[in-house]
Design an enzyme around this catalytic site. Sequence first.
Site, PDB file in Angstrom:
ATOM      1  N   GLU A 127       1.270   6.750  -3.159  1.00 51.09           N
ATOM      2  CA  GLU A 127       2.627   6.220  -3.441  1.00 51.09           C
ATOM      3  C   GLU A 127       3.704   7.291  -3.542  1.00 51.09           C
ATOM      4  OE1 GLU A 127       2.282   3.694  -6.895  1.00 51.09           O
ATOM      5  OE2 GLU A 127       0.971   2.277  -5.865  1.00 51.09           O
ATOM      6  N   ASN A 170      -2.385   6.958   0.621  1.00 57.72           N
ATOM      7  CA  ASN A 170      -2.455   5.546   0.239  1.00 57.72           C
ATOM      8  C   ASN A 170      -1.098   5.084  -0.297  1.00 57.72           C
ATOM      9  OD1 ASN A 170      -4.269   3.217  -0.316  1.00 57.72           O
ATOM     10  ND2 ASN A 170      -3.811   3.606  -2.475  1.00 57.72           N
ATOM     11  N   HIS A 206      -1.078  -5.530  -1.520  1.00 53.18           N
ATOM     12  CA  HIS A 206      -0.841  -6.461  -2.632  1.00 53.18           C
ATOM     13  C   HIS A 206       0.192  -7.487  -2.159  1.00 53.18           C
ATOM     14  CE1 HIS A 206      -3.103  -4.066  -5.474  1.00 53.18           C
ATOM     15  NE2 HIS A 206      -2.418  -2.991  -5.160  1.00 53.18           N
ATOM     16  N   GLU A 235      -6.501  -2.124  -1.536  1.00 48.49           N
ATOM     17  CA  GLU A 235      -6.300  -2.782  -2.842  1.00 48.49           C
ATOM     18  C   GLU A 235      -5.905  -4.249  -2.654  1.00 48.49           C
ATOM     19  OE1 GLU A 235      -3.639  -0.515  -5.365  1.00 48.49           O
ATOM     20  OE2 GLU A 235      -4.457   1.386  -4.664  1.00 48.49           O
ATOM     21  N   ASP A 237      -5.081  -7.931  -2.696  1.00 44.28           N
ATOM     22  CA  ASP A 237      -5.053  -9.171  -3.474  1.00 44.28           C
ATOM     23  C   ASP A 237      -3.873 -10.004  -2.993  1.00 44.28           C
ATOM     24  OD1 ASP A 237      -3.026  -7.745  -4.865  1.00 44.28           O
ATOM     25  OD2 ASP A 237      -4.190  -7.610  -6.722  1.00 44.28           O
TER      26      ASP A 237
HETATM   27  C1  XIL Z   1      -3.524  -0.669 -11.497  1.00 43.62           C
HETATM   28  C2  XIL Z   1      -4.728  -1.150 -12.272  1.00 43.62           C
HETATM   29  O1  XIL Z   1      -5.278  -2.265 -11.593  1.00 43.62           O
HETATM   30  C3  XIL Z   1      -4.328  -1.543 -13.678  1.00 43.62           C
HETATM   31  O2  XIL Z   1      -5.478  -1.829 -14.471  1.00 43.62           O
HETATM   32  C4  XIL Z   1      -3.528  -0.415 -14.342  1.00 43.62           C
HETATM   33  O3  XIL Z   1      -3.052  -0.851 -15.591  1.00 43.62           O
HETATM   34  C5  XIL Z   1      -2.372   0.004 -13.470  1.00 43.62           C
HETATM   35  O4  XIL Z   1      -2.857   0.374 -12.190  1.00 43.62           O
HETATM   36  N1  XIL Z   1      -1.442   0.714  -7.041  1.00 43.62           N
HETATM   37  C6  XIL Z   1      -2.533   1.519  -7.264  1.00 43.62           C
HETATM   38  C7  XIL Z   1      -3.516   1.156  -8.308  1.00 43.62           C
HETATM   39  O5  XIL Z   1      -2.736   2.484  -6.510  1.00 43.62           O
HETATM   40  O6  XIL Z   1      -4.082   2.298  -8.933  1.00 43.62           O
HETATM   41  C8  XIL Z   1      -2.915   0.262  -9.351  1.00 43.62           C
HETATM   42  O7  XIL Z   1      -3.955  -0.151 -10.255  1.00 43.62           O
HETATM   43  C9  XIL Z   1      -2.232  -0.925  -8.716  1.00 43.62           C
HETATM   44  C10 XIL Z   1      -1.110  -0.468  -7.817  1.00 43.62           C
END
Ligand code: XIL
Length: 302
Positions: A127, A170, A206, A235, A237
């Site tokens: 990020e 990422n 996401h 990641e 969802d």
């Molecule tokens: C999130 C986790 O799922 C949570 O438990 C934590 O509180 C915050 O981080 N981008 C990422 C992940 O790269 O590491 C993040 O994970 C979600 C967004």
Amino acid sequence: AGTLGAAAAGKGRYFGTAVAVNHLGEAPYVSTLDTEFTAVTPENEMKWDAVEPNRGSFNFSAADQIVSHAQSRGMKVRGHTLVWHSQLPGWVGGLSASDLRTAMNNHINQVMAHYKGKIYSWDVVNEAYQDGSSGARRSSPFQDKLGNGFIEEAFRTARAADPAAKLCYNDYNTDGVNAKSNAVYAMVKDFKARGVPIDCVGFQSHFNSASPVPADYQANLQRFADLGVDVQITELDIEGSGSSQAAGYSNVVNACLAVTRCTGITVWGITDKYSWRSSGTPLLFDSNYSKKPAYTAVLTAL
Ligand code: XIL
């Protein structure tokens, strides 16, 4: 094949999930993990605040539990993440530029040495770009004190620390073609042209109704793959429920399968019970570990 992992393996891919150490004592959590998934990403346990809360003082016990669980079952491990502005302990932001450079490289070296040979791919930098139309870097201690070169430096340090691990950049909101993904694309292209080590790009993916699976998702994955890197869905969802959620998951699986260098898909959690998106139901298993329509859609698409 009857499980996500076996079906993905039939297509030469892994199917992974984020895992949180505090649920490894819950029987249905572990049985679902062990039955369905072939890769894991520690959800929080490898982040800087977890492994180096104080300068030079490392604690790997939580992440080690996840890695040993995965290793004993032949699952891949994605390392997440080495250099990120978030979940960063306060001491890092207080360092001078030269101390920060030393601390960043030491962090990469120590963490990667601890897991050397056990990690399929590392999210070396997470990020680093802003949202919106600027295509600019995000403010962070690394960006503000070390400048644009911090990403290249992190990747060079990482390559030397564990030459067998794939090294990924990422990010989120880079899933379709837009100003942010264009900026990441330009960086990867430049790295490949100059021989800066990078092997893969992670697309967090996401999604929700305001930010659905982009129509050009597959095309975007393909343009990165065409630069000579692997791409991974890291990641995934999708908020929502029922058939619309299932359709979104099908689109993602189909896009990955259509891109030869898309090596695997990771969902950001096993069950809705523990999703980081507490307002939603974005995962493949409901809070009772029952398979949702989204699960069936993924298995059918694989
Ligand atoms: C999130 C986790 O799922 C949570 O438990 C934590 O509180 C915050 O981080 N981008 C990422 C992940 O790269 O590491 C993040 O994970 C979600 C967004």
